[in-house]
Scaffold this motif. Structure first.
Motif, mmCIF file in Angstrom:
data_model
loop_
_atom_site.group_PDB
_atom_site.id
_atom_site.type_symbol
_atom_site.label_atom_id
_atom_site.label_comp_id
_atom_site.label_asym_id
_atom_site.label_seq_id
_atom_site.Cartn_x
_atom_site.Cartn_y
_atom_site.Cartn_z
ATOM 1 N N LEU A 303 -11.983 -52.278 -3.807
ATOM 2 C CA LEU A 303 -11.053 -52.863 -2.851
ATOM 3 C C LEU A 303 -9.608 -52.497 -3.189
ATOM 4 C CD1 LEU A 303 -12.623 -56.427 -2.421
ATOM 5 C CD2 LEU A 303 -12.673 -54.533 -0.787
ATOM 6 N N LEU A 304 -9.265 -52.517 -4.483
ATOM 7 C CA LEU A 304 -7.905 -52.168 -4.894
ATOM 8 C C LEU A 304 -7.593 -50.712 -4.600
ATOM 9 C CD1 LEU A 304 -7.620 -54.103 -8.292
ATOM 10 C CD2 LEU A 304 -6.389 -54.582 -6.172
ATOM 11 N N LEU A 305 -8.556 -49.819 -4.853
ATOM 12 C CA LEU A 305 -8.338 -48.400 -4.558
ATOM 13 C C LEU A 305 -8.151 -48.174 -3.066
ATOM 14 C CD1 LEU A 305 -10.784 -46.538 -6.982
ATOM 15 C CD2 LEU A 305 -8.298 -46.269 -6.849
ATOM 16 N N LEU A 306 -8.941 -48.848 -2.269
ATOM 17 C CA LEU A 306 -8.823 -48.712 -0.812
ATOM 18 C C LEU A 306 -7.462 -49.205 -0.337
ATOM 19 C CD1 LEU A 306 -10.399 -47.964 1.778
ATOM 20 C CD2 LEU A 306 -11.114 -50.362 1.912
ATOM 21 N N PHE A 307 -7.016 -50.306 -0.908
ATOM 22 C CA PHE A 307 -5.740 -50.889 -0.496
ATOM 23 C C PHE A 307 -4.542 -50.099 -1.029
ATOM 24 C CE2 PHE A 307 -2.269 -53.922 -1.411
ATOM 25 C CZ PHE A 307 -1.982 -54.331 -0.112
ATOM 26 N N LEU A 308 -4.658 -49.585 -2.250
ATOM 27 C CA LEU A 308 -3.514 -48.930 -2.903
ATOM 28 C C LEU A 308 -3.503 -47.414 -2.744
ATOM 29 C CD1 LEU A 308 -3.577 -50.986 -6.225
ATOM 30 C CD2 LEU A 308 -1.931 -51.218 -4.369
ATOM 31 N N PHE A 309 -4.497 -46.854 -2.077
ATOM 32 C CA PHE A 309 -4.563 -45.391 -1.964
ATOM 33 C C PHE A 309 -3.290 -44.783 -1.350
ATOM 34 C CE2 PHE A 309 -5.646 -41.457 0.270
ATOM 35 C CZ PHE A 309 -6.153 -40.712 -0.801
ATOM 36 N N PRO A 310 -2.719 -45.352 -0.262
ATOM 37 C CA PRO A 310 -1.470 -44.758 0.272
ATOM 38 C C PRO A 310 -0.343 -44.728 -0.760
ATOM 39 C CG PRO A 310 -2.445 -46.272 1.863
ATOM 40 C CD PRO A 310 -3.206 -46.451 0.581
ATOM 41 N N LEU A 311 -0.185 -45.822 -1.525
ATOM 42 C CA LEU A 311 0.851 -45.856 -2.552
ATOM 43 C C LEU A 311 0.587 -44.800 -3.619
ATOM 44 C CD1 LEU A 311 3.250 -47.142 -4.047
ATOM 45 C CD2 LEU A 311 1.646 -48.797 -5.024
ATOM 46 N N MET A 312 -0.667 -44.663 -4.047
ATOM 47 C CA MET A 312 -1.008 -43.694 -5.077
ATOM 48 C C MET A 312 -0.768 -42.267 -4.586
ATOM 49 S SD MET A 312 -4.472 -45.547 -6.529
ATOM 50 C CE MET A 312 -4.795 -44.317 -7.792
ATOM 51 N N ALA A 313 -1.011 -42.016 -3.317
ATOM 52 C CA ALA A 313 -0.771 -40.683 -2.758
ATOM 53 C C ALA A 313 0.715 -40.360 -2.753
ATOM 54 C CB ALA A 313 -1.335 -40.605 -1.341
ATOM 55 N N VAL A 314 1.553 -41.338 -2.386
ATOM 56 C CA VAL A 314 3.009 -41.128 -2.386
ATOM 57 C C VAL A 314 3.510 -40.878 -3.801
ATOM 58 C CG1 VAL A 314 5.227 -42.265 -1.964
ATOM 59 C CG2 VAL A 314 3.382 -42.462 -0.285
ATOM 60 N N VAL A 315 3.012 -41.654 -4.786
ATOM 61 C CA VAL A 315 3.425 -41.481 -6.182
ATOM 62 C C VAL A 315 3.034 -40.093 -6.687
ATOM 63 C CG1 VAL A 315 3.024 -42.278 -8.540
ATOM 64 C CG2 VAL A 315 3.375 -43.938 -6.717
ATOM 65 N N ALA A 316 1.828 -39.644 -6.357
ATOM 66 C CA ALA A 316 1.373 -38.324 -6.789
ATOM 67 C C ALA A 316 2.282 -37.232 -6.237
ATOM 68 C CB ALA A 316 -0.069 -38.108 -6.346
ATOM 69 N N CYS A 317 2.662 -37.336 -4.979
ATOM 70 C CA CYS A 317 3.561 -36.341 -4.382
ATOM 71 C C CYS A 317 4.933 -36.369 -5.051
ATOM 72 C CB CYS A 317 3.699 -36.606 -2.879
ATOM 73 S SG CYS A 317 2.196 -36.301 -1.929
ATOM 74 N N ALA A 318 5.447 -37.579 -5.345
ATOM 75 C CA ALA A 318 6.765 -37.699 -5.984
ATOM 76 C C ALA A 318 6.767 -37.074 -7.373
ATOM 77 C CB ALA A 318 7.163 -39.171 -6.050
ATOM 78 N N ILE A 319 5.683 -37.276 -8.140
ATOM 79 C CA ILE A 319 5.588 -36.687 -9.489
ATOM 80 C C ILE A 319 5.540 -35.172 -9.391
ATOM 81 C CG2 ILE A 319 4.127 -36.481 -11.535
ATOM 82 C CD1 ILE A 319 3.248 -39.362 -11.063
ATOM 83 N N ALA A 320 4.783 -34.642 -8.422
ATOM 84 C CA ALA A 320 4.660 -33.191 -8.260
ATOM 85 C C ALA A 320 6.004 -32.583 -7.894
ATOM 86 C CB ALA A 320 3.618 -32.874 -7.189
ATOM 87 N N ILE A 321 6.787 -33.283 -7.078
ATOM 88 C CA ILE A 321 8.104 -32.765 -6.670
ATOM 89 C C ILE A 321 9.075 -32.789 -7.843
ATOM 90 C CG2 ILE A 321 10.106 -33.242 -5.224
ATOM 91 C CD1 ILE A 321 8.145 -34.259 -3.085
ATOM 92 N N GLU A 322 9.068 -33.862 -8.635
ATOM 93 C CA GLU A 322 10.035 -33.981 -9.733
ATOM 94 C C GLU A 322 9.669 -33.124 -10.943
ATOM 95 O OE1 GLU A 322 12.330 -37.539 -12.136
ATOM 96 O OE2 GLU A 322 10.161 -37.679 -11.919
ATOM 97 N N ASN A 323 8.401 -33.126 -11.326
ATOM 98 C CA ASN A 323 8.024 -32.488 -12.592
ATOM 99 C C ASN A 323 6.927 -31.438 -12.450
ATOM 100 O OD1 ASN A 323 9.705 -34.169 -14.358
ATOM 101 N ND2 ASN A 323 8.359 -35.823 -13.663
ATOM 102 N N GLY A 324 6.447 -31.251 -11.221
ATOM 103 C CA GLY A 324 5.369 -30.286 -11.040
ATOM 104 C C GLY A 324 4.026 -30.851 -11.492
ATOM 105 N N ARG A 325 3.064 -29.999 -11.582
ATOM 106 C CA ARG A 325 1.730 -30.420 -11.987
ATOM 107 C C ARG A 325 1.587 -30.339 -13.507
ATOM 108 N NH1 ARG A 325 -2.396 -27.219 -8.270
ATOM 109 N NH2 ARG A 325 -3.821 -28.679 -9.311
ATOM 110 N N PRO A 326 0.610 -31.070 -14.112
ATOM 111 C CA PRO A 326 -0.354 -31.959 -13.469
ATOM 112 C C PRO A 326 0.266 -33.317 -13.118
ATOM 113 C CG PRO A 326 -0.709 -32.006 -15.815
ATOM 114 C CD PRO A 326 0.377 -30.989 -15.570
ATOM 115 N N VAL A 327 -0.306 -33.959 -12.105
ATOM 116 C CA VAL A 327 0.162 -35.274 -11.682
ATOM 117 C C VAL A 327 -0.387 -36.359 -12.600
ATOM 118 C CG1 VAL A 327 0.015 -36.994 -9.841
ATOM 119 C CG2 VAL A 327 0.477 -34.597 -9.288
ATOM 120 N N LEU A 328 -1.622 -36.168 -13.039
ATOM 121 C CA LEU A 328 -2.274 -37.153 -13.909
ATOM 122 C C LEU A 328 -2.162 -36.744 -15.366
ATOM 123 C CD1 LEU A 328 -5.566 -38.013 -11.983
ATOM 124 C CD2 LEU A 328 -3.448 -39.328 -12.048
ATOM 125 N N PHE A 329 -2.004 -37.743 -16.213
ATOM 126 C CA PHE A 329 -1.988 -37.558 -17.668
ATOM 127 C C PHE A 329 -3.309 -38.077 -18.227
ATOM 128 C CE2 PHE A 329 -1.025 -40.000 -21.649
ATOM 129 C CZ PHE A 329 -1.030 -38.920 -22.502
#
Length: 483
Positions: A303-329
């Protein structure tokens, strides 16, 4: 050697003997009668309300009385079998609520089953039974708890005596004060004390003989109901000597366990047919509890993943723009039973340490990126660990997993550190909501974190998990210990 109460202990004895004296059976009968009458009244009143005030044709009054009496007897019998009318049962609020609710369910299930077996279901009003079942527990609980609390207050104030006992103890003079006080709060009045001398581990025979003589004299002066022995269990000769000399009195003798023995006897016993063993270390969660916790994790994490997926997608894009890949540590952590797994986080630092030496993040740490400071402050960087939960490597609540390098360091200096691995690590935990998270510069902070983690493991319940998750949600934006 002392066989009469000192002036200090006399105050305790006076307080315990002077109050109202009632046998334990009378208290049990009083509570049981109150529950029986209340249950019977609930069924009769429900029948009256349903048939008189809702316009339904009345049922047979004698059948209703028979039904109410049966329900009351079933409830009282169930609660008596579960120890609800003992002193320990009265003093335990959680146990009272659980037993009363289970007993109410049992009474109605038994009534329906008996009615089915005797083919008399048509003679009972289903509407009045449903009404009684719905309103019964909310009415029974306050009534039972109110009476139990009155008794608890009388016991705590040592104004109610349920039984009397004579006390033997081997220890430092004066320790009987604490024992007498605790017994008094259980409704047990101590009418005499014998302190057996113990010099360098040696028990003087004349000391035992004099103590027993004092106990026998006290019994002739005013009969008491039991003898309590408080002495180390390794004092075998002392115990045997007291038992031999006290056998003349027709009294039960109770040997209280010392601290170490009590810890062992608290474990679940195992009967092998020829010998008994006691569980000195239990599995933190039983199979049914592990299944319940796993289902809880899967449902809530999904339920949390379903609800928070849009936020997680925005965060992933922001990390890729600022520091490039990888997005996940990814970093190796130790999970259940010390098994390694890769934990996921949103990348918030310029480094990706995963070796034998890992430096904890500190205040104003230059390795943390600008976006990373926001993510770490709000704990958003931890959200990818929901995938670890779904994979079964972590739980929503549990001890926070540390880097392997930190595990190796702290396991050498904190004796109980490894016990944290007896359950799955969690996204949040009891230690975290109590302020022990983030950097651990001082060893005592990690010791307190471990202490809280071990308490959680021993005290686990679904309600506790819900409390920790709710408190974590409230603290997300106010935590200042994470950099």
């Amino acid at each position: 050697m002392r066989h009469a109460p000192t002036q200090a202990s006399s105050a305790f004895l006076k307080r315990s003997i002077e109050p109202l004296r009632l046998p334990v059976g009378a208290v049990c009968i009083f509570l049981a009668t109150a529950d029986f009458l209340l249950a019977e009244t609930i069924l009769l009143a429900s029948n009256e309300v349903y048939h008189r005030h809702l316009g339904v044709s009345p049922s047979d009054i004698w059948g209703t009385i028979y039904l109410s009496v049966t329900a009351g007897l079933l409830l009282v019998a169930f609660m008596a079998a579960r120890g609800a009318y003992t002193v320990s049962g009265i003093l335990d609020d959680h146990r009272v609520i659980k037993t009363l609710f289970t007993g109410w369910l049992f009474a109605f299930f038994a009534i329906l089953w008996l009615a089915f077996l005797t083919k008399t279901t048509s003679t009972f009003s289903r509407g009045s039974l449903t009404l009684a079942f719905a309103v019964g527990f909310p009415i029974l609980l306050p009534g039972h708890v109110a009476l139990a609390r009155v008794l608890k207050r009388l016991l705590a104030a040592e104004k109610l005596v349920l039984r009397t006992a004579y006390l033997f103890y081997a220890g430092v003079p004066g320790m009987e004060k604490g024992i007498i006080s605790k017994l008094g709060q259980q409704g047990i009045a101590v009418c005499g004390v014998s302190n057996i001398e113990n010099r360098d581990g040696t028990i003087a025979a004349q000391s035992v003989h004099a103590g027993v003589a004092a106990a026998q004299a006290a019994f002739r002066f005013g009969p008491y109901e039991a003898v309590y022995l408080f002495c180390p269990w390794d004092q075998r000769k002392l115990i045997e000597r007291i038992l031999e000399e006290m056998c003349r009195l027709p009294l039960p003798i109770y040997l209280f366990a010392d601290a170490y023995t009590d810890k062992i006897l608290a474990g679940c016993p195992l009967h092998t047919g020829w010998q008994r063993a006691f569980e000195v270390q239990r599995a933190p969660l039983r199979p049914a509890e592990r299944l319940l916790k796993r289902l809880f994790d899967i449902v809530l994490a999904s339920l949390l993943l379903l609800f928070l997926f849009p936020l997680m997608a925005v965060v992933a894009c922001a990390i890729a723009i600022e520091n490039g890949r990888p997005v996940l540590f990814q970093q190796t952590r130790r999970g259940f039973c010390g098994n390694p797994f890769n934990i996921y986080k949103f990348r918030s630092m310029t480094v990706q340490e995963n070796g034998k030496e890992i430096r904890q993040a500190q205040r104003n740490d230059r390795r943390v990126t600008r976006l990373g400071r926001i993510l770490r402050r709000s704990n958003i960087d931890e959200l990818p660990q929901l995938f670890n939960v779904l994979r079964g490597e972590m739980s929503l609540v549990g001890p926070r997993p540390h880097a392997v390098a930190h595990d190796d360091t702290y396991s050498k200096v904190i004796e109980s550190y490894a016990y944290r691995h007896r359950v799955k690590p969690g996204l949040t935990g009891w230690a975290q909501i109590n302020g022990f998270r983030g950097e651990t510069k001082e060893l005592w902070r990690m010791e307190k974190r471990v202490e809280h983690d071990l308490w959680y493991i021993k005290s686990w319940s679904v309600r506790l998990d819900l409390k920790i998750i709710w408190t974590t949600a409230l603290l997300l934006l106010s935590d200042r210990d994470v950099y």
